[in-house]
Design an enzyme around this catalytic site. Structure first.
Site, PDB file in Angstrom:
ATOM      1  CD  GLU A   8      -3.004  -0.741  -0.110  1.00 44.79           C
ATOM      2  OE1 GLU A   8      -2.958   0.366  -0.668  1.00 44.79           O
ATOM      3  OE2 GLU A   8      -3.758  -1.649  -0.484  1.00 44.79           O
ATOM      4  CE1 TYR A  35      -6.672   3.262  -0.777  1.00 42.08           C
ATOM      5  CE2 TYR A  35      -4.301   3.449  -0.431  1.00 42.08           C
ATOM      6  CZ  TYR A  35      -5.389   2.774  -0.937  1.00 42.08           C
ATOM      7  OH  TYR A  35      -5.211   1.594  -1.589  1.00 42.08           O
ATOM      8  CG  ASP A  71      -8.067   4.483  -4.726  1.00 42.21           C
ATOM      9  OD1 ASP A  71      -9.301   4.386  -4.886  1.00 42.21           O
ATOM     10  OD2 ASP A  71      -7.253   3.975  -5.510  1.00 42.21           O
TER      11      ASP A  71
END
Length: 316
Positions: free
Chosen positions: A43, A126, A144
DNA sequence: GATCCGTGGAT
DNA sequence: TATCCAAGGAT
């Protein structure tokens, strides 16, 4: 903007769920046996960075540092060095800091909830939601750039989302999220995948879209964006100089003398070890002395570089 | 809320 | 060749 009723919403959920099951990319961080740490690393690497560039670096990191503790045991400069050319090297620094925090404060584990995830360096709104959802199966409102664009077109009927995330967008994402926990996880992943592969920023592939018959933007006749995105300048910026300096430091085995950044090695009477090409690229920029000064000072302040033996190096 | 922070493939 | 833009975060 018209919100879908509960029946229409269930239809969207089902359609995207099936589409995702049939067409989603096989990515290693989506494998069932991928650790929370692997998902966290993916991520952070994927922040503002395409999948194809992340893949090789992620594989290298997982082999090199299979747990947060493995990374925490290294100097932060190792993280920056092995970040390679992914860009935004501060992310590597923060990932290292996050690994240290997990070792010191979380028993070496990735926290399993949004609030604690948000407390980690480099983990924002996020990323915390994404890790909570994808690593721990939690029902989170993940928003996102892909999801924002899909919502903008599918529901709001506009070509692009607003320049910055609004409260209204978060309310919309909340309203669209399936109540069922497991379905909500797949919904987040599938809307994101749709935005990345079909509902792209430029030339979307609407013919391949599983929910095109419900798309408000298509129904409105594909109206153009209401604003012009302002591009990111690059040539002649401090960022460009910082990037060139970082390329030198990543390759350097020993501290690089200050003069080396301002003057060609040949003129200094000796050749540096392994930094010839990135050094030449830096000199080719021909940046003003004060700009180089700003870049070097900024890197020191940010902790991406440190002084040692009169030279510059990655933090050791 | 506006800026800053890298990199490289696609168009 | 120039511009766009990608699973954002921190200040």
């Amino acid at each position: 903007m018209t919100l879908p009723d509960s029946g229409q919403l269930a239809g969207l959920h089902q359609a995207l769920d099936q589409w995702f099951a049939e067409t989603a990319r096989d990515l290693p961080w989506r494998e069932p046996d991928c650790s929370p740490w692997g998902i966290l690393v993916s991520e952070v690497m994927l922040q503002q960075t395409p999948v194809v560039r992340v893949l090789p670096v992620w594989l290298d990191w997982m082999e090199r540092w299979p747990t947060p503790a493995h990374l925490a045991d290294e100097p932060s400069g190792a993280a920056v060095r092995h970040w390679g050319r992914l860009g935004y090297p501060r992310r590597a620094l923060r990932l290292h800091a996050a690994a240290v925090a997990m070792r010191e404060q979380h028993d070496g584990q990735v926290p399993d909830n949004y609030i604690e995830l948000l407390g980690l360096p480099g983990v924002g709104n996020y990323t915390a939601a994404a890790i909570a959802a994808f690593a721990f199966g939690r029902r989170e409102t993940v928003v996102d750039t892909n999801i924002r664009r899909v919502h903008a077109r599918l529901i709001s009927g506009s070509a692009l989302p607003a320049p910055a995330l609004t409260a209204g967008e978060m309310r919309l994402a909340d309203a669209l999220l399936p109540d069922d926990r497991e379905l909500s996880v797949r919904w987040n992943a599938s809307v994101m995948e749709l935005g990345a592969m079909v509902c792209t920023a430029r030339s979307p592939k609407c013919a391949d879209c599983p929910v095109r018959s419900s798309c408000a933007w298509l129904a409105a006749g594909e109206p153009p964006p209401s604003y012009v995105p302002k591009g990111q300048s690059w040539h002649g910026t401090d960022r460009q100089v910082r990037g060139a300096v970082m390329a030198v430091l990543r390759e350097a085995v020993t501290p690089v003398p200050r003069e080396m950044f301002e003057q060609a090695p040949a003129d200094l009477g000796f050749a540096p070890s392994g930094v010839g090409i990135p050094l030449a690229a830096l000199h080719r920029l021909n940046s003003a002395p004060e700009q180089l000064e700003r870049a070097l000072a900024g890197l020191l302040v940010d902790g991406l570089a440190e002084m040692h033996d009169g030279g510059l190096r990655l933090p050791a």
